[in-house]
Scaffold this motif. Structure first.
Motif, PDB file in Angstrom:
ATOM      1  N   SER A  57      41.445  49.125  36.749  1.00 26.79           N
ATOM      2  CA  SER A  57      40.740  47.937  37.238  1.00 26.79           C
ATOM      3  C   SER A  57      40.481  46.957  36.101  1.00 26.79           C
ATOM      4  O   SER A  57      40.568  45.730  36.286  1.00 26.79           O
ATOM      5  CB  SER A  57      39.425  48.335  37.916  1.00 26.79           C
TER       6      SER A  57
ATOM      7  N   ILE B 203      41.828  43.039  35.942  1.00 25.78           N
ATOM      8  CA  ILE B 203      40.904  41.934  35.671  1.00 25.78           C
ATOM      9  C   ILE B 203      41.391  41.122  34.470  1.00 25.78           C
ATOM     10  O   ILE B 203      41.414  39.888  34.499  1.00 25.78           O
ATOM     11  CB  ILE B 203      39.479  42.466  35.419  1.00 25.78           C
TER      12      ILE B 203
ATOM     13  N   ASP C  27      44.449  39.046  35.377  1.00 24.98           N
ATOM     14  CA  ASP C  27      44.096  37.882  36.195  1.00 24.98           C
ATOM     15  C   ASP C  27      43.538  36.745  35.338  1.00 24.98           C
ATOM     16  O   ASP C  27      43.825  35.566  35.589  1.00 24.98           O
ATOM     17  CB  ASP C  27      43.068  38.302  37.252  1.00 24.98           C
TER      18      ASP C  27
ATOM     19  N   GLY D  19      31.781  46.664  43.140  1.00 28.08           N
ATOM     20  CA  GLY D  19      31.783  45.399  42.431  1.00 28.08           C
ATOM     21  C   GLY D  19      33.161  44.901  42.030  1.00 28.08           C
ATOM     22  O   GLY D  19      33.278  43.783  41.508  1.00 28.08           O
ATOM     23  N   PHE D  20      34.201  45.682  42.280  1.00 27.66           N
ATOM     24  CA  PHE D  20      35.557  45.258  41.908  1.00 27.66           C
ATOM     25  C   PHE D  20      36.142  44.363  42.988  1.00 27.66           C
ATOM     26  O   PHE D  20      36.060  44.666  44.184  1.00 27.66           O
ATOM     27  CB  PHE D  20      36.451  46.482  41.704  1.00 27.66           C
ATOM     28  N   ASP D  21      36.733  43.249  42.569  1.00 31.62           N
ATOM     29  CA  ASP D  21      37.387  42.325  43.495  1.00 31.62           C
ATOM     30  C   ASP D  21      38.733  42.909  43.888  1.00 31.62           C
ATOM     31  O   ASP D  21      39.702  42.856  43.127  1.00 31.62           O
ATOM     32  CB  ASP D  21      37.569  40.957  42.822  1.00 31.62           C
ATOM     33  N   THR D  22      38.811  43.500  45.074  1.00 25.70           N
ATOM     34  CA  THR D  22      40.023  44.212  45.483  1.00 25.70           C
ATOM     35  C   THR D  22      41.218  43.288  45.671  1.00 25.70           C
ATOM     36  O   THR D  22      42.356  43.758  45.722  1.00 25.70           O
ATOM     37  CB  THR D  22      39.777  45.001  46.779  1.00 25.70           C
ATOM     38  N   SER D  23      40.984  41.980  45.756  1.00 27.25           N
ATOM     39  CA  SER D  23      42.113  41.059  45.869  1.00 27.25           C
ATOM     40  C   SER D  23      42.977  41.100  44.611  1.00 27.25           C
ATOM     41  O   SER D  23      44.172  40.769  44.657  1.00 27.25           O
ATOM     42  CB  SER D  23      41.629  39.629  46.119  1.00 27.25           C
ATOM     43  N   LEU D  24      42.396  41.524  43.481  1.00 23.92           N
ATOM     44  CA  LEU D  24      43.154  41.630  42.236  1.00 23.92           C
ATOM     45  C   LEU D  24      44.163  42.779  42.300  1.00 23.92           C
ATOM     46  O   LEU D  24      45.100  42.822  41.493  1.00 23.92           O
ATOM     47  CB  LEU D  24      42.209  41.842  41.050  1.00 23.92           C
TER      48      LEU D  24
ATOM     49  N   GLU E 119      46.009  43.372  44.973  1.00 23.37           N
ATOM     50  CA  GLU E 119      47.032  43.053  45.975  1.00 23.37           C
ATOM     51  C   GLU E 119      48.426  43.193  45.352  1.00 23.37           C
ATOM     52  O   GLU E 119      48.720  42.645  44.288  1.00 23.37           O
ATOM     53  CB  GLU E 119      46.835  41.635  46.494  1.00 23.37           C
TER      54      GLU E 119
ATOM     55  N   GLY F 127      44.126  44.515  51.173  1.00 26.28           N
ATOM     56  CA  GLY F 127      43.004  45.378  50.849  1.00 26.28           C
ATOM     57  C   GLY F 127      43.112  46.801  51.342  1.00 26.28           C
ATOM     58  O   GLY F 127      42.126  47.545  51.317  1.00 26.28           O
TER      59      GLY F 127
END
Length: 400
Positions: free
Chosen positions: A253, A257, A260, A282-287, A289, A394
């Motif tokens: 993760s 990040i 990105d 708290g992790f943005d799962t869109s990252l 994809e 997701g």
């Protein structure tokens, strides 16, 4: 997939399970003695329950894996006992905090309780420590997730439910090459971890044999992983269009990040340690994809076996199971298949049970949540079909 690990489960170090429920006593040995008396009295058919012990990290940095394994084993034990109408298995679980010395201590606690079969441990380094103890005791050891080859090479009593590290590396390399996922390969791995290093070594040899170019090989260690942006930048500067990540999802993760932030968008490809990345708080799962991973299990699979397990797990724990839970669940059911075959019962000595289980595992075929037609070699390694998933909207979807 949303993961909700309760504080109670995270701190629970012992589970002693009877036919239709669980009791947390906080003391493995006394709980085992009390439950043994109750269980033997309740089994009017004369079957003496088999004592299964589990070891894994339920606290510390790898707790998410250990809790998943503990819950998968617990669920299977409860299901089997309830369906049978008597106590087939008793179960106790000890926390090793992902530490070799503590894993050995946990093993001795479970031995004092009367453990006859070990389901564990969860991670490779503690498993290597405990495996030698099981060889000395001739106790059957079935690890759900410790994938280092060294684990099964310890003795002929040690078996794996998961793919070995080299197997994951080779299959990943073959899949990447055969599906033309990248031509310039970057690798980021944990050189201090047996799991990560084992996959990396096999992957490197196979990807080069396939004629693909490795343009960047970057490592980190357990003591130096708070910032992985340098490794990402080096892969980017080298022009890597695919980055292989034979690491666990927390570190992965960080890499996503960091990538990105600098607009770096290669194909990222991981192995079974990646499972759980969509559940990090708290992790943005869109990252994630488009992230691909080699894994024997996905909670979104539509087959009846998987969906039955997922539904039961979600009902019991309020969270979606990851691959570690599925492998653990399969461990218990594989042992149960040997019970159904009439090969083992709780009246047997540890050594007698070990010999019977070795004979069964090397001749039987097992169908579980992590694959149909699973078989084991005499060296304890499992053979089952690999599966590759890609994060889409997701969720894990089967890669085409």
């Amino acid at each position: 997939m949303k993961k909700l690990i309760s504080a109670a489960l995270a701190s629970a170090m012992v589970l002693s399970l009877a036919a239709c429920g669980s009791t947390d006593t906080g003391n493995t040995s006394s709980a085992g003695a009390d439950n043994a008396a109750t269980a033997e009295a309740s089994n009017s058919n004369g079957f003496t329950p088999i004592k299964l012990g589990g070891i894994g990290p339920t606290t510390g940095s790898a707790a998410s894996y250990g809790i998943a394994v503990m819950q998968g084993e617990e669920l299977a034990v409860n299901e089997i006992n309830e369906a049978a109408g008597y106590t087939v298995f008793e179960f106790s679980f000890e926390d090793d905090e992902h530490d070799a010395e503590k894993a050995t201590n946990a093993y001795n606690v479970l031995k004092d309780w009367g453990m006859q079969v070990l389901l564990g441990t969860v991670t490779s380094t503690p498993s290597l420590s405990v495996a030698g103890e099981t060889v000395n005791d001739n106790m059957f050891m079935l690890t759900p997730s410790a994938s280092a080859v060294d684990v099964v090479e310890t003795g002929d009593n040690v078996f794996q439910m998961c793919f070995t590290d080299p197997n994951q590396g080779v299959v990943s390399a073959d899949y990447i090459a055969e599906n033309a996922l990248g031509t310039k390969i970057g690798i980021i791995y944990d050189s201090s971890d047996a799991y990560s290093s084992g996959i990396y070594t096999a992957f490197k040899a196979e990807i080069e044999a396939k004629g693909l170019e490795i343009v960047a090989t970057e490592s980190f260690t357990s003591d130096n992983k708070s910032d992985l942006s340098t490794q990402v930048t080096k892969c980017q500067n080298a022009g890597a269009d695919l980055v292989f990540l034979p690491i666990y999802y927390n570190e992965a993760s960080q890499i996503l990040i960091a990538a990105d932030k600098v607009g770096y968008k290669p194909t990222f490809f991981g192995c079974d340690g990646m499972d759980g990345i969509l559940s990090i708080e708290g992790f943005d799962t869109s990252l994630a994809e488009g992230l691909m991973l080699l894994c024997p299990f996905s909670a979104t699979a539509t087959d009846e076996t998987t969906q039955k397990f997922v539904s039961a797990y979600e009902a019991a724990y309020g969270e979606t199971p990851i691959q570690f839970a599925a492998d653990a669940y399969d461990c218990v059911y594989a042992i149960y298949q040997c019970v159904q075959n009439g090969s083992i019962n709780g009246d047997m000595s540890v050594s007698e049970m070990c010999e019977a289980l070795k004979a069964d595992f090397t001749t039987m075929t097992f169908n579980g949540t992590t694959g149909e037609g699973q078989t084991w070699e005499a060296n304890g390694m499992v053979s089952k079909p690999p599966r590759v998933y890609v994060v889409t909207n997701g969720e894990y979807a089967t890669a085409e």
